[in-house]
Enzyme design. Structure first.
Site, mmCIF file in Angstrom:
data_model
loop_
_atom_site.group_PDB
_atom_site.id
_atom_site.type_symbol
_atom_site.label_atom_id
_atom_site.label_comp_id
_atom_site.label_asym_id
_atom_site.label_seq_id
_atom_site.Cartn_x
_atom_site.Cartn_y
_atom_site.Cartn_z
ATOM 1 N N HIS A 168 0.822 59.427 42.674
ATOM 2 C CA HIS A 168 0.827 59.457 41.194
ATOM 3 C C HIS A 168 1.673 60.612 40.635
ATOM 4 O O HIS A 168 1.164 61.515 39.999
ATOM 5 C CB HIS A 168 -0.585 59.383 40.592
ATOM 6 C CG HIS A 168 -1.612 60.350 41.135
ATOM 7 N ND1 HIS A 168 -1.412 61.700 41.168
ATOM 8 C CD2 HIS A 168 -2.861 60.128 41.612
ATOM 9 C CE1 HIS A 168 -2.493 62.271 41.667
ATOM 10 N NE2 HIS A 168 -3.385 61.346 41.945
ATOM 11 N N ARG A 179 10.565 74.715 33.724
ATOM 12 C CA ARG A 179 11.325 73.491 33.437
ATOM 13 C C ARG A 179 12.133 73.027 34.637
ATOM 14 O O ARG A 179 12.325 71.829 34.838
ATOM 15 C CB ARG A 179 12.208 73.678 32.200
ATOM 16 C CG ARG A 179 13.346 74.668 32.353
ATOM 17 C CD ARG A 179 13.938 74.957 30.971
ATOM 18 N NE ARG A 179 15.192 75.680 31.045
ATOM 19 C CZ ARG A 179 15.299 76.977 31.289
ATOM 20 N NH1 ARG A 179 14.202 77.711 31.520
ATOM 21 N NH2 ARG A 179 16.486 77.546 31.332
ATOM 22 N N ASP A 226 -5.144 53.603 40.777
ATOM 23 C CA ASP A 226 -6.051 54.755 40.870
ATOM 24 C C ASP A 226 -7.346 54.438 40.115
ATOM 25 O O ASP A 226 -7.979 55.328 39.544
ATOM 26 C CB ASP A 226 -5.395 56.032 40.330
ATOM 27 C CG ASP A 226 -6.101 57.314 40.791
ATOM 28 O OD1 ASP A 226 -6.963 57.216 41.688
ATOM 29 O OD2 ASP A 226 -5.810 58.392 40.247
ATOM 30 N N GLY A 263 -8.968 59.490 37.291
ATOM 31 C CA GLY A 263 -8.705 58.119 37.686
ATOM 32 C C GLY A 263 -8.491 57.269 36.447
ATOM 33 O O GLY A 263 -8.326 57.781 35.340
#
Ligand SMILES: [Zn+2]
Length: 324
Positions: A168, A179, A226, A263
């Site tokens: 993920h 950055r 997920d 999740g």
């Protein structure tokens, strides 16, 4: 119009329809029931996912899952416990059970799972992680990087050791990042790494999904849900292991009483439709991201066919039926 697509393949599924794969009340019948319910969303194969917990709790869930004979289970995804202990990258994983990586600890868990663990998500900066990556890859277990605050060098070392996935991407990292360089850019740029994305509209904004999938390319992008037990349920409180999570009316799942995501309640058919909307890619390019590409990532194939109704004007996908 009616279309046909391969059975969907979810690399990260923590539970479904009120059934928590991490919960103490898991039984083989409950697992079968969850698999039947998730099948209605087009998913014919998946990796039930066990998150960070005590060895005893992990082993109890792993034993149940490993005894379910269903071909819908393509193996077990072990997410943790070798993850960053820091708030932010650790996400909803309980700090008390996050630990250093050792081959010995993994062996105990793999024994409890009767050898069914096929994918491990770990953070490469954790003590012992790189040696464990080498061991896992040599034994045929895939390694995904995630819940990490690793430096570019640590990520590169894990990829050199054989890690091939990023779990993920864009979530499970610090809320504030330099950055550049940072973990997101490094994993986006790593050509040996396939990234998974949770495209539920809450984990990543549409522009981020579009930019990340363009950067990775279709063949290195995978959609996962997920999903936790809350998926397929009404809004309210649900558990993932010992963690209480709240499903809101707009489909967001957060740690109860906090803004932190825990999740999702996403289904893979909706992830496909959302990805078409967010990226502008044709449906034919997005379907493999939820079927053949994730299957190949763990050396497997898809199963069965999904017959669905597709409305191009609104990018809506409705699963009609699933055949073997
Ligand atoms: Zn996670």
């Amino acid at each position: 119009m009616t279309i046909e697509l391969p059975g969907l393949f979810d690399l990260q599924l923590n539970g479904f329809g009120g059934i928590d794969f991490n919960g103490p009340d898991l039984t083989a019948d409950r697992v079968e029931e969850a698999l039947q319910r998730v099948r209605l969303t087009g998913v014919t194969r998946c990796l039930p996912t066990l998150i960070t917990s005590s060895f005893e709790d992990f082993a109890a869930s792993a034993r149940v899952l490993s005894r379910v004979p269903s071909p819908a289970i393509a193996g077990i995804h072990m997410e943790g416990p070798y993850l960053s202990p820091e708030d932010g990258p650790r996400g909803a994983h309980p700090r008390a059970h996050v630990r250093a990586a050792t081959v010995e600890d993994f062996r105990r868990r793999q024994d409890a799972a009767d050898g069914r663990i096929v994918l491990v998500t770990l953070a490469p900066e954790v003590d012992g992680a790189i040696a464990l990556v080498e061991h896992l890859v040599a034994s045929g277990v895939r390694v995904a990087l995630g819940h990490t605050a690793a430096t570019p060098d640590q990520l590169a070392a894990a990829v050199a050791a054989g890690a091939t996935l990023a779990t993920h991407l864009g979530n499970g990292c610090a809320h504030m990042l330099p950055r550049h360089p940072n973990t997101i850019w490094e994993l986006l740029a790593a050509d040996a790494v396939v990234a998974t994305f949770i495209v539920d509209g809450h984990h990543l904004p549409p522009a981020t999904v579009k930019a990340m999938i363009r950067a990775k390319g279709i063949e290195r992008s995978v959609l996962v849900t997920d999903a936790i037990a809350a998926a397929g349920c009404a809004p309210g409180t649900h558990t993932i292991g010992g963690v209480m999570a709240e499903l809101s009316a707009d489909g967001r799942v957060s740690l109860r009483g906090t803004p932190y995501l825990a999740g999702s309640a996403l289904t893979l058919d909706r992830a496909i439709a959302n990805t078409v909307r967010y990226t502008g890619l044709p449906l034919d390019d997005v379907i493999p991201m939820a079927s053949t590409i994730p299957a190949a990532c763990v050396g497997q194939t898809t199963r069965g066919m999904v017959h669905a109704d597709w409305t191009p004007e609104t990018a809506e996908l409705t699963v009609l039926r699933v055949t073997d």
